[in-house]
Design an enzyme around this catalytic site. Structure first.
Site, PDB file in Angstrom:
ATOM      1  N   ARG A  74       0.848  -1.190   0.000  1.00 56.46           N
ATOM      2  CA  ARG A  74       0.000   0.000   0.000  1.00 56.46           C
ATOM      3  C   ARG A  74       0.887   1.244   0.000  1.00 56.46           C
ATOM      4  NH1 ARG A  74      -1.770   0.789   4.347  1.00 56.46           N
ATOM      5  NH2 ARG A  74      -1.070  -1.026   5.492  1.00 56.46           N
ATOM      6  N   TYR A 202      -1.095  -3.570  -7.018  1.00 55.76           N
ATOM      7  CA  TYR A 202      -0.901  -4.286  -5.753  1.00 55.76           C
ATOM      8  C   TYR A 202      -2.210  -4.342  -4.932  1.00 55.76           C
ATOM      9  CZ  TYR A 202      -0.161  -5.343  -0.990  1.00 55.76           C
ATOM     10  OH  TYR A 202      -0.334  -5.921   0.238  1.00 55.76           O
ATOM     11  N   GLY A 204      -3.784  -4.144  -1.801  1.00 57.60           N
ATOM     12  CA  GLY A 204      -4.459  -3.145  -0.980  1.00 57.60           C
ATOM     13  C   GLY A 204      -4.789  -1.865  -1.738  1.00 57.60           C
ATOM     14  N   LYS A 211      -9.565  -2.437   1.777  1.00 57.16           N
ATOM     15  CA  LYS A 211      -9.257  -1.278   2.615  1.00 57.16           C
ATOM     16  C   LYS A 211     -10.038  -0.037   2.171  1.00 57.16           C
ATOM     17  CE  LYS A 211      -6.998  -3.680   5.288  1.00 57.16           C
ATOM     18  NZ  LYS A 211      -5.660  -4.146   5.439  1.00 57.16           N
ATOM     19  N   HIS A 231     -10.298  -2.398  11.616  1.00 55.70           N
ATOM     20  CA  HIS A 231      -9.222  -3.272  11.111  1.00 55.70           C
ATOM     21  C   HIS A 231      -8.998  -4.390  12.135  1.00 55.70           C
ATOM     22  CE1 HIS A 231      -4.806  -3.336   9.384  1.00 55.70           C
ATOM     23  NE2 HIS A 231      -5.561  -4.251   8.814  1.00 55.70           N
ATOM     24  N   SER A 253      -1.096  -3.546  10.301  1.00 57.98           N
ATOM     25  CA  SER A 253      -0.774  -4.436   9.191  1.00 57.98           C
ATOM     26  C   SER A 253       0.473  -5.261   9.488  1.00 57.98           C
ATOM     27  CB  SER A 253      -0.546  -3.597   7.932  1.00 57.98           C
ATOM     28  OG  SER A 253      -1.706  -2.836   7.673  1.00 57.98           O
ATOM     29  N   CYS A 255       0.985  -7.483  11.731  1.00 58.29           N
ATOM     30  CA  CYS A 255       1.294  -7.601  13.159  1.00 58.29           C
ATOM     31  C   CYS A 255       0.544  -8.748  13.832  1.00 58.29           C
ATOM     32  CB  CYS A 255       1.020  -6.287  13.874  1.00 58.29           C
ATOM     33  SG  CYS A 255       2.227  -5.029  13.454  1.00 58.29           S
ATOM     34  N   THR A 258      -3.978 -12.393  11.135  1.00 61.21           N
ATOM     35  CA  THR A 258      -4.263 -13.682  10.492  1.00 61.21           C
ATOM     36  C   THR A 258      -3.817 -14.823  11.403  1.00 61.21           C
ATOM     37  OG1 THR A 258      -3.933 -12.639   8.344  1.00 61.21           O
ATOM     38  CG2 THR A 258      -3.909 -15.051   8.397  1.00 61.21           C
ATOM     39  N   ASP A 282      -9.183  -9.764   9.099  1.00 63.15           N
ATOM     40  CA  ASP A 282      -8.678  -8.419   8.774  1.00 63.15           C
ATOM     41  C   ASP A 282      -9.668  -7.293   9.042  1.00 63.15           C
ATOM     42  OD1 ASP A 282      -6.361  -6.988   7.706  1.00 63.15           O
ATOM     43  OD2 ASP A 282      -7.588  -6.523   5.961  1.00 63.15           O
ATOM     44  N   SER A 380       4.905 -10.313   0.482  1.00 65.40           N
ATOM     45  CA  SER A 380       4.252 -11.229  -0.468  1.00 65.40           C
ATOM     46  C   SER A 380       3.024 -11.830   0.209  1.00 65.40           C
ATOM     47  CB  SER A 380       5.220 -12.313  -0.930  1.00 65.40           C
ATOM     48  OG  SER A 380       5.790 -12.989   0.173  1.00 65.40           O
ATOM     49  N   ARG A 381       2.023 -12.194  -0.577  1.00 63.83           N
ATOM     50  CA  ARG A 381       0.721 -12.556   0.008  1.00 63.83           C
ATOM     51  C   ARG A 381       0.092 -13.751  -0.687  1.00 63.83           C
ATOM     52  NH1 ARG A 381      -1.632  -8.820   4.114  1.00 63.83           N
ATOM     53  NH2 ARG A 381       0.058  -7.336   4.394  1.00 63.83           N
TER      54      ARG A 381
HETATM   55  P1  GTP Z   1      -2.362  -7.622   7.492  1.00 64.70           P
HETATM   56  O1  GTP Z   1      -2.885  -8.693   6.582  1.00 64.70           O
HETATM   57  O2  GTP Z   1      -1.256  -6.831   6.858  1.00 64.70           O
HETATM   58  O3  GTP Z   1      -3.410  -6.730   8.041  1.00 64.70           O
HETATM   59  O4  GTP Z   1      -1.569  -8.341   8.680  1.00 64.70           O
HETATM   60  P2  GTP Z   1      -1.935  -9.299   9.899  1.00 64.70           P
HETATM   61  O5  GTP Z   1      -2.158  -8.476  11.110  1.00 64.70           O
HETATM   62  O6  GTP Z   1      -2.969 -10.282   9.520  1.00 64.70           O
HETATM   63  O7  GTP Z   1      -0.521 -10.021  10.124  1.00 64.70           O
HETATM   64  P3  GTP Z   1      -0.100 -11.549  10.105  1.00 64.70           P
HETATM   65  O8  GTP Z   1      -0.908 -12.398  11.025  1.00 64.70           O
HETATM   66  O9  GTP Z   1      -0.043 -11.988   8.688  1.00 64.70           O
HETATM   67  O10 GTP Z   1       1.386 -11.486  10.705  1.00 64.70           O
HETATM   68  C1  GTP Z   1       2.423 -10.892  10.039  1.00 64.70           C
HETATM   69  C2  GTP Z   1       3.761 -11.208  10.623  1.00 64.70           C
HETATM   70  O11 GTP Z   1       3.771 -11.231  12.040  1.00 64.70           O
HETATM   71  C3  GTP Z   1       4.272 -12.574  10.164  1.00 64.70           C
HETATM   72  O12 GTP Z   1       5.610 -12.450   9.772  1.00 64.70           O
HETATM   73  C4  GTP Z   1       4.148 -13.428  11.399  1.00 64.70           C
HETATM   74  O13 GTP Z   1       5.071 -14.460  11.399  1.00 64.70           O
HETATM   75  C5  GTP Z   1       4.341 -12.425  12.539  1.00 64.70           C
HETATM   76  N1  GTP Z   1       3.604 -12.837  13.766  1.00 64.70           N
HETATM   77  C6  GTP Z   1       2.282 -13.078  13.847  1.00 64.70           C
HETATM   78  N2  GTP Z   1       1.926 -13.457  15.102  1.00 64.70           N
HETATM   79  C7  GTP Z   1       3.062 -13.437  15.835  1.00 64.70           C
HETATM   80  C8  GTP Z   1       3.352 -13.722  17.210  1.00 64.70           C
HETATM   81  O14 GTP Z   1       2.491 -14.067  18.011  1.00 64.70           O
HETATM   82  N3  GTP Z   1       4.645 -13.582  17.605  1.00 64.70           N
HETATM   83  C9  GTP Z   1       5.624 -13.195  16.730  1.00 64.70           C
HETATM   84  N4  GTP Z   1       6.860 -13.078  17.196  1.00 64.70           N
HETATM   85  N5  GTP Z   1       5.395 -12.925  15.423  1.00 64.70           N
HETATM   86  C10 GTP Z   1       4.131 -13.043  14.977  1.00 64.70           C
HETATM   87  C1  SPV Z   2      -2.839  -4.520   5.304  1.00 63.14           C
HETATM   88  O1  SPV Z   2      -1.861  -3.919   4.801  1.00 63.14           O
HETATM   89  O2  SPV Z   2      -3.320  -4.209   6.416  1.00 63.14           O
HETATM   90  C2  SPV Z   2      -3.442  -5.663   4.593  1.00 63.14           C
HETATM   91  C3  SPV Z   2      -3.008  -5.925   3.236  1.00 63.14           C
HETATM   92  O3  SPV Z   2      -4.308  -6.333   5.132  1.00 63.14           O
HETATM   93  S1  SPV Z   2      -3.705  -4.791   2.090  1.00 63.14           S
HETATM   94  O4  SPV Z   2      -4.918  -5.394   1.558  1.00 63.14           O
HETATM   95  O5  SPV Z   2      -2.698  -4.602   1.072  1.00 63.14           O
HETATM   96  O6  SPV Z   2      -4.033  -3.570   2.770  1.00 63.14           O
HETATM   97 MN    MN Z   3      -4.896  -5.493   7.082  1.00 55.48          MN
END
Ligand code: GTP
Ligand code: SPV
Ligand code: MN
Length: 598
Positions: A74, A202, A204, A211, A231, A253, A255, A258, A282, A380-381
């Site tokens: 994004r 891309y 987002g 979003k 979010h 994002s 963090c 998922t 999300d 990457s997604r």
């Molecule tokens: P968006 O799709 O961008 O909104 O992100 P999201 O909040 O769904 O993030 P996601 O669950 O994909 O996590 C992203 C990164 O955080 C990955 O590299 C994970 O490995 C890392 N991660 C997730 N949960 C944990 C955790 O409990 N501990 C640690 N150390 N890393 C984590």
């Molecule tokens: C984020 O960045 O919080 C995502 C991926 O969930 S995107 O759809 O690109 O915003």
């Molecule tokens: Mn997100």
């Protein structure tokens, strides 16, 4: 070109006519959501090289796509909220006047689809026909966008029948144009239910239901209609007695949404019969139910998840979800067996491979401290169907959603924020959300790893003034008779050497259980300057190898000095947000400062 349209809705037809006149496509194709049409589009996109068909034995229905090298996340700097007055967009958003913006972008769109097809995607955020669904139409010149929208949203002509002859739908226009970074714009006209996106391919920036609509436009609508677009992930914890409690969690994002949404409970809990069900990863739309509780629906139909770090240990459910019907974007292409790979998938990087930029990739040159040697882009997604997720909640398709017991905020903070704490009221909880901060990630272009304030994980996604958004949070508290309790978590606290203190992932269940016990008033807590903290022995660490009671104590430490530094930073941020910061939040901030100084 609009002959034989599946709708007679004049608002829709005249808008499409106008946009087509501007973009000048050779033809217009309506997307009906059928498998036949989808398969024909896949075939066409494979022929043009837009997507690559992967090994259909190992990954049935899966494809790979690579975006342009300058187009991988994004672009917050190029995202605008175009309200009539600048004040209504607020200081945190970029603003352009609607007229100026349309004039500027019209030049970029004009003739941009010559020689190409304009696809018309009627889609629903939420279950078609349900009282909480909202409809949109996205016009795009990209088959990749069509295929992603088919996974991420509910697409088909039933959406047109549901819109019927109403003008009430979100108009989205996307053109790849030249993919020119300097002229890339993601703009929103919340007063006109309109989204324009140009020069990007891309996720987002171009999957306009996500979003752009489900957060930026929807947050604007929610403010006027007394609901909230957030979010947030939504998950259910099922107890051994069969009862299920639901929570929402807002993390910025990349963090951990998922990962938390799909967590597999540690053996200690699974043996007793606890289960976790994913409702969403999300976005949550939240409304007050007839029973006075807050209810959440996930308006999406799929997951657009971060690939790196996803593996059999961290998130087996996500991995399983991506084994069929998935589009991978910017991961490594294993050319030996025509599959995919990313950093953190396993310890066997492919020996014959192409990286996310389309260059031959030598895994032996990989250096984990040098991002430029990665085979997969850090952002990457995978785009995967919700219905392929092994832990998908039975309530996923319930149009009424699920009742929420707790709202959890969280950030990526090496220091300062403890593993978990509880706010003392809805108002104090809204304050806790407003002061959230997190280290930036690869999900947005820009520097990675610097702490920035990201209120409610919504900094890039509020479609109006941030102060007004906080006021809306406070107002909602007054109309929810039985509101969820509000918490804050941090899985990312590190020791002196930069190692994570908390194992995270499935073990986050241990923190969830404390949170739910607090919601049911089954457990007491310590009062502290920032809110209620667990007694360290109340965080269950049974079965954990490297975590002792002392680790938990360290994770729960609240250092007044670093918090007071944060308070100064928050003051500066509130000033930046400006005049519309609610007084209640200043009162909360002052009270926090006083407690910390004691
Ligand atoms: P968006 O799709 O961008 O909104 O992100 P999201 O909040 O769904 O993030 P996601 O669950 O994909 O996590 C992203 C990164 O955080 C990955 O590299 C994970 O490995 C890392 N991660 C997730 N949960 C944990 C955790 O409990 N501990 C640690 N150390 N890393 C984590
Ligand atoms: C984020 O960045 O919080 C995502 C991926 O969930 S995107 O759809 O690109 O915003
Ligand atoms: Mn997100």
């Amino acid at each position: 070109m609009l002959k034989n349209s599946p709708t007679n809705n004049e608002y829709i037809l005249s808008w499409i006519g106008e946009m087509a006149e501007m973009c000048a496509p050779d033809k217009i194709v309506w997307i009906d959501g059928s498998e036949e049409q989808t398969e024909a589009l896949r075939t066409e996109a494979c022929a043009s090289g837009e997507i690559i068909k992967l090994n259909q034995e190992k990954l049935p229905g899966c494809y790979l796509h690579r975006t342009a090298i300058n187009d991988v996340a994004r672009v917050e700097g190029r995202t605008f909220i175009c309200t009539r007055t600048k004040e209504d967009a607020g200081n945190i958003n970029n603003w352009m006047s609607p007229d100026e913006c349309k004039e500027k972008l019209t030049k970029l769109y004009r003739g941009s689809m010559k020689g190409q097809t304009m696809y018309v995607i009627p889609y629903s955020m939420g279950i078609v026909g349900s009282p909480f669904a909202k409809y949109g139409i996205e016009l795009t010149d990209s088959i990749y966008v069509v295929l992603n929208m088919l996974i991420m949203t509910r697409v088909g002509f039933d959406v047109l029948y549901a819109i019927c002859d109403s003008p009430d739908y979100i108009k989205g226009l996307h053109a790849r144009a030249q993919l020119d970074e300097e002229n890339r714009y993601i703009v929103h006209f919340p007063e006109e239910n309109t989204i324009w996106s140009v020069n990007s391919g891309y996720g987002g920036n171009v999957l306009l239901g996500k979003k752009c609509f489900a957060l930026r436009i929807a947050s604007y609508l929610g403010r006027h209609e007394n609901w909230m677009a957030e979010h947030m992930l939504i998950l259910g914890v099922e107890y051994p007695n069969g009862e299920t409690k639901y929570v929402c969690a807002a993390f910025p994002s990349a963090c951990g949404k998922t990962n938390l949404a799909m967590l597999i409970p540690p053996e200690y809990y699974s043996k007793k019969g606890y289960k976790v069900h994913c409702v969403g990863d999300d976005i949550a739309w939240l409304r007050v139910g007839d029973d006075g509780r807050l209810w959440a629906v996930n308006p999406e139909n799929g997951f657009f998840g971060v690939a790196p770090g996803t593996n059999e240990k961290t998130n087996p459910n996500a991995l399983h979800t991506t084994l069929k019907d998935t589009i991978f974007t910017n991961v490594v292409h294993n050319t030996k067996d025509n599959t995919v790979w990313w950093e953190g998938l396993d310890k066997n990087p492919p020996t014959e491979a192409i990286d996310w930029m389309g260059r031959p990739w030598d895994y032996r040159k990989y250096d984990k401290n040098d991002k430029s040697t990665c085979g997969a882009h850090p952002n990457s997604r995978f785009t995967a169907k919700a219905t392929n997720c092994p832990c998908l909640s039975e309530e996923f398709n319930n149009p009424m959603g699920v009742p929420i017991s707790a709202i959890i905020f969280g950030g990526r903070r090496a220091k300062t924020a403890p593993l978990v704490y509880q706010s003392t009221s809805w108002q104090n909880g809204a304050f806790v959300g407003s002061i959230m901060a997190s280290e930036t990630t690869a999900a947005a272009s820009g520097v990675v790893g610097v702490v920035r304030r990201d209120p409610m994980a919504m900094r890039p996604f509020v479609g109006y003034d941030m102060g007004d958004y906080w006021q809306h949070w406070l107002n909602m508290g007054k109309i929810i008779p039985n509101p969820p309790k509000i918490f804050h978590v941090n899985w990312f606290r590190t020791d002196g050497e930069g190692n994570f203190l908390w194992p995270g992932f499935g073990d986050n269940m241990r923190v969830l259980m404390w949170i739910l016990a607090r919601c049911e008033e089954k457990i007491d807590a310590r009062e502290s300057a920032i809110g209620y903290l667990p007694h360290p022995e109340d965080i269950c660490i049974e079965g954990l190898k490297n975590v002792t009671l002392d680790t938990v104590k360290e994770l729960l430490e609240v250092d007044a000095k670093s918090w007071l530094e944060d308070v100064e930073n928050i003051k500066a941020f509130y000033e930046q947000v400006g005049e519309r910061v609610p007084n209640e939040l200043y009162t909360e901030l002052e009270a926090l400062e006083n407690r910390l100084k004691k």
